[in-house]
Design an enzyme around this catalytic site. Structure first.
Site, mmCIF file in Angstrom:
data_model
loop_
_atom_site.group_PDB
_atom_site.id
_atom_site.type_symbol
_atom_site.label_atom_id
_atom_site.label_comp_id
_atom_site.label_asym_id
_atom_site.label_seq_id
_atom_site.Cartn_x
_atom_site.Cartn_y
_atom_site.Cartn_z
ATOM 1 N N PRO A 9 0.756 -0.920 -0.162
ATOM 2 C CA PRO A 9 0.020 -0.465 -0.041
ATOM 3 C C PRO A 9 1.065 1.835 0.133
ATOM 4 O O PRO A 9 2.026 1.099 0.207
ATOM 5 C CB PRO A 9 -0.990 -0.172 1.122
ATOM 6 C CG PRO A 9 -0.511 -1.548 1.700
ATOM 7 C CD PRO A 9 0.836 -1.923 1.190
ATOM 8 N N GLY A 29 6.813 2.358 2.309
ATOM 9 C CA GLY A 29 8.115 2.645 2.856
ATOM 10 C C GLY A 29 9.066 1.531 1.852
ATOM 11 O O GLY A 29 10.803 1.764 1.858
ATOM 12 N N THR A 59 9.782 2.921 -1.101
ATOM 13 C CA THR A 59 10.905 3.755 -2.086
ATOM 14 C C THR A 59 11.891 4.029 -1.176
ATOM 15 O O THR A 59 13.421 3.856 -1.282
ATOM 16 C CB THR A 59 10.342 5.501 -2.100
ATOM 17 O OG1 THR A 59 9.769 5.117 -3.894
ATOM 18 C CG2 THR A 59 11.203 5.984 -3.019
ATOM 19 N N GLU A 100 -25.050 11.190 16.239
ATOM 20 C CA GLU A 100 -23.808 10.683 17.103
ATOM 21 C C GLU A 100 -23.790 9.786 17.753
ATOM 22 O O GLU A 100 -23.369 8.559 18.545
ATOM 23 C CB GLU A 100 -22.677 12.150 17.411
ATOM 24 C CG GLU A 100 -22.075 12.965 15.857
ATOM 25 C CD GLU A 100 -21.978 11.944 14.529
ATOM 26 O OE1 GLU A 100 -21.275 10.584 15.569
ATOM 27 O OE2 GLU A 100 -22.064 12.038 14.003
ATOM 28 N N HIS A 102 -25.167 6.829 17.092
ATOM 29 C CA HIS A 102 -24.093 5.755 16.646
ATOM 30 C C HIS A 102 -23.156 4.976 17.689
ATOM 31 O O HIS A 102 -22.623 3.608 18.078
ATOM 32 C CB HIS A 102 -22.837 6.243 15.749
ATOM 33 C CG HIS A 102 -23.678 6.776 14.379
ATOM 34 N ND1 HIS A 102 -23.802 5.552 13.603
ATOM 35 C CD2 HIS A 102 -23.923 7.561 13.925
ATOM 36 C CE1 HIS A 102 -24.076 6.237 12.737
ATOM 37 N NE2 HIS A 102 -23.784 7.454 12.594
ATOM 38 N N ASP A 162 -22.807 6.905 5.752
ATOM 39 C CA ASP A 162 -23.641 5.530 6.947
ATOM 40 C C ASP A 162 -24.364 4.952 5.476
ATOM 41 O O ASP A 162 -23.347 3.336 5.535
ATOM 42 C CB ASP A 162 -24.395 5.695 7.388
ATOM 43 C CG ASP A 162 -23.706 6.879 9.120
ATOM 44 O OD1 ASP A 162 -22.370 7.204 8.879
ATOM 45 O OD2 ASP A 162 -24.328 7.464 9.810
#
Length: 679
Positions: free
Chosen positions: A233, A237, A239, A455, A458, A530
């Site tokens: 991904p 690191g 490079t 909120e 959730h 959502d």
């Protein structure tokens, strides 16, 4: 000040910023001017000064017997080709001023043949017979006419010679490789600066040892790898690891980007590939690093529209150079990409890229090591435990962790602190992953109340439902694109998700919309994100992960994490319309079940929903421990530090917790956050 200016000029001249004085150019210009002057003198009749005497004055001198005709000053009648006039040259006695004696003075006069028919008679009467001399001044005239033009062109050349040289260089060097050779003394990165990717570092360490001592491996019959492909991904690191190889190996290291091969001219990319390998063969053994190789190594035959195959020509040249008839040992290719799915299969076979190194996201131990590497460059306060930060940053890449340290340093500097504390590190972590708080965004009380209940829905489901991740923080302060956020962090690194965890995540995603419906009897567009996330997870559960009993363990459609337009645009669906309808029904069933579970849970715990929403309106941000207090005790016992309730406001009295509705085995989506209405 003058001394400073002189020193600056010397320094710039030493660095090559100030061009040096070109004595050769000045010399050529001076020579050109001298040639012009000599030509003009030659054209005018010699180096000795000559006086132009009018014809009438000449006749007067002739009459007064002042004309000299001897060996020193012979009288000459010069006849020039193509001219209607003649020139009479000689000398006359010029009387001195005062006691000065008379002296001969060279002269010339123009004789017009049409008006001076009696000249011969007058000369004969004076006892003079001029010598007839024929001259042709075409060469002098040509030089005089051409030299100013030549001088002008010469001046233009010296003014624009640098641009002319660069233009010629660019025109002749289109096919030259743009690979840059990295000197060892300029590269300060070694394997000590690379952390969190120990397996990848071990594999490239073996490569460095092979270059340093090839006999150690060749005595057992081993050969040096042709190529190493680093896949992972963005920000992990790849490079940096290549630069560390350059810092460790005592061999030439050439660095080039995949996009440097492709130009506007056909055939340039293939020519640059050949030139790059030619440079490498001259410096063998050496390493050539190609960053973002997917820019030139994409799958052949998948172009949209066709017509231009410059990239394919470049890829063909790369394939031949890596493993063709003219194979040379000692040139190792290291390439990096985060899109291995689009690379051509011929590029990935053994003999070209013999080894593929996967550079994954770091685990908790790797994250701690990465944080320690970057923390060496900043000043941490005493007692800061980076292991705590590492446990609170699951899924962060090395680049994100470096950004966390940098943001924390900037935040501590703005606050005037002498060192970075854990509070700055945690705030920087939230900023990097979820965006900066936008406290300046003015929200009406109505929107603020709606966001608080959204909120709270959730957050309450995260706390009540089993198989959910621990709540990290819930806030109604706008952050990033959201008006509010509910954040969670897993207790440990996760690489798989169970079905119950995914189902619980779907229910948590529905919590914001359900809370709005229960409290206000109306809904807003704040659940857009959502709904999008829940639909994506539900569809993958049905089509990719085999988590639907009705559809079974069958993959519907060829799913890729990234879309490759040239390949996917023409891909036909491999299931029928009836199957597609069943898939839609199963996806909707998962969403509907999650919605009903969220509605039943929040309805049964309406009092806790009210307490959480009011606490958010009062304190704006609550962490996981404070929300747990509300769920267990019905009120907030330990409010956020420095946030005392305003005068006249009291928290709701403590109420006994109600029975929580039993929920089926269910999980949230991957670690992250659920946002409120988009700003």
């Amino acid at each position: 000040m003058a001394q400073f200016d002189r020193n600056s000029q010397k320094e710039n001249k030493h660095r090559g910023n100030e061009p040096s004085f070109n004595w050769r150019g000045v010399t050529l210009i001076v020579i050109a001017f001298t040639l012009i002057a000599m030509a003009m003198v030659f054209y005018r009749g010699g180096m000795q000064p000559v006086e132009d005497v009018p014809y009438n004055r000449f006749l007067e001198l002739l009459e007064n017997k002042q004309i000299v005709n001897d060996k020193s000053y012979p009288l000459q009648l010069v006849v020039e080709d193509g001219r209607p006039t003649q020139t009479l040259r000689g000398a006359y006695i010029r009387q001195g001023v005062g006691p000065a004696p008379a002296q001969p003075m060279p002269f010339r006069t123009t004789v017009y043949l049409n008006f001076t028919n009696d000249l011969q008679k007058k000369l004969t009467d004076a006892g003079m017979q001029p010598a007839i001399k024929t001259e042709s001044n075409m060469l002098a005239q040509t030089l005089v006419g051409f030299l100013p033009i030549a001088l002008f062109l010469l001046v233009l050349y010296f003014l624009f010679r640098q641009q002319i040289r660069m233009a010629g260089k660019g025109a002749l060097n289109f096919g030259k490789s743009k690979a840059r050779m990295l000197a060892r003394d300029k590269n300060k990165i070694t394997f000590r600066d690379v952390a969190g990717v120990e397996e990848a570092k071990d594999e490239v360490q073996e490569l460095v040892e092979f270059l340093r001592d090839p006999k150690k491996f060749q005595k057992l019959g081993g050969r040096i790898p042709k190529g190493v492909l680093m896949v992972g991904p963005p920000g992990t690191g790849k490079t940096l690891l290549a630069r560390a190889i350059a810092g460790e190996a005592d061999v030439p290291f050439f660095s080039i980007s995949g996009s440097d091969f492709v130009e506007m001219f056909v055939g340039v990319g293939a020519s640059r590939v050949r030139d790059m390998f030619e440079q490498g063969k001259k410096s063998a053994p050496c390493i050539i690093f190609i960053d973002e190789i997917d820019a030139v190594g994409r799958h052949r035959g998948h172009g949209v529209g066709g017509g231009h195959d410059e990239r394919e020509q470049t890829l063909n040249a790369l394939l031949v150079e890596m493993d063709g008839f003219d194979t040379q040992e000692g040139v190792i290719i290291i390439a990096a990409t985060n899109r291995p799915d689009v690379l051509d299969p011929a590029l990935l076979r053994p003999g070209r890229f013999d080894r593929q190194i996967t550079v994954n996201l770091p685990d908790v131990k790797g994250r701690e090591e990465i944080l320690r590497v970057h923390a060496k460059k900043v000043k941490l306060a005493e007692g800061v435990d980076l292991a705590v930060v590492a446990r609170g940053t699951p899924g962060y890449s090395g680049a994100e962790l470096a950004n966390v340290i940098n943001e924390a340093a900037l935040l501590a500097a703005r606050r005037g602190l002498k060192g970075i504390t854990l509070a700055e590190l945690e705030e920087a972590r939230d900023k990097v992953r979820w965006g900066k708080e936008r406290r300046s965004l003015a929200l009406s009380e109505k929107e603020k109340t709606n966001t608080a209940y959204h909120e709270a829905g959730h957050a309450l489901l995260l706390e009540l439902l089993p198989h959910t991740e621990p709540l990290h923080k819930v806030t109604i302060i706008p952050r990033g694109p959201s008006l509010g956020s509910t954040m969670w962090l897993p207790e440990e690194d996760k690489y798989t998700n169970r079905k119950n965890e995914l189902l619980a995540g779907l229910a948590v995603s529905m919590g914001g919309r359900v809370a709005e419906e229960i409290v206000f009897g109306d809904i807003t567009n704040g659940a857009r994100g959502d709904i999008k996330m829940a639909t994506s997870i539900a569809r993958r559960m049905v089509c990719e992960w085999g988590m639907s009993e009705k559809m079974g363990m069958v993959e519907y459609g060829d799913h890729e994490d990234y879309v490759f337009l040239g390949r996917d645009i023409s891909r036909a669906r491999d299931y029928s319309e009836a199957t597609a309808e069943q898939i839609d029904q199963e996806v909707k069933k998962l969403i509907d079940d999650a919605y009903q579970l969220a509605k039943a849970t929040l309805t049964a715990n309406r009092d806790k929903l009210e307490v959480i929403a009011k606490a958010l309106l009062e304190f704006e941000t609550l962490d996981g421990s404070q929300l747990k207090e509300i769920v267990e005790h019905g009120r907030l016992i330990n409010p956020p530090p420095g946030a005392a309730p305003p005068p006249g406001k009291k928290m709701p009295p403590e109420k006994p917790p109600k029975q929580v509705v039993a929920a089926p085995d269910v999980t949230p989506p991957l670690p992250g956050a659920l946002g409120g209405a988009p700003a």
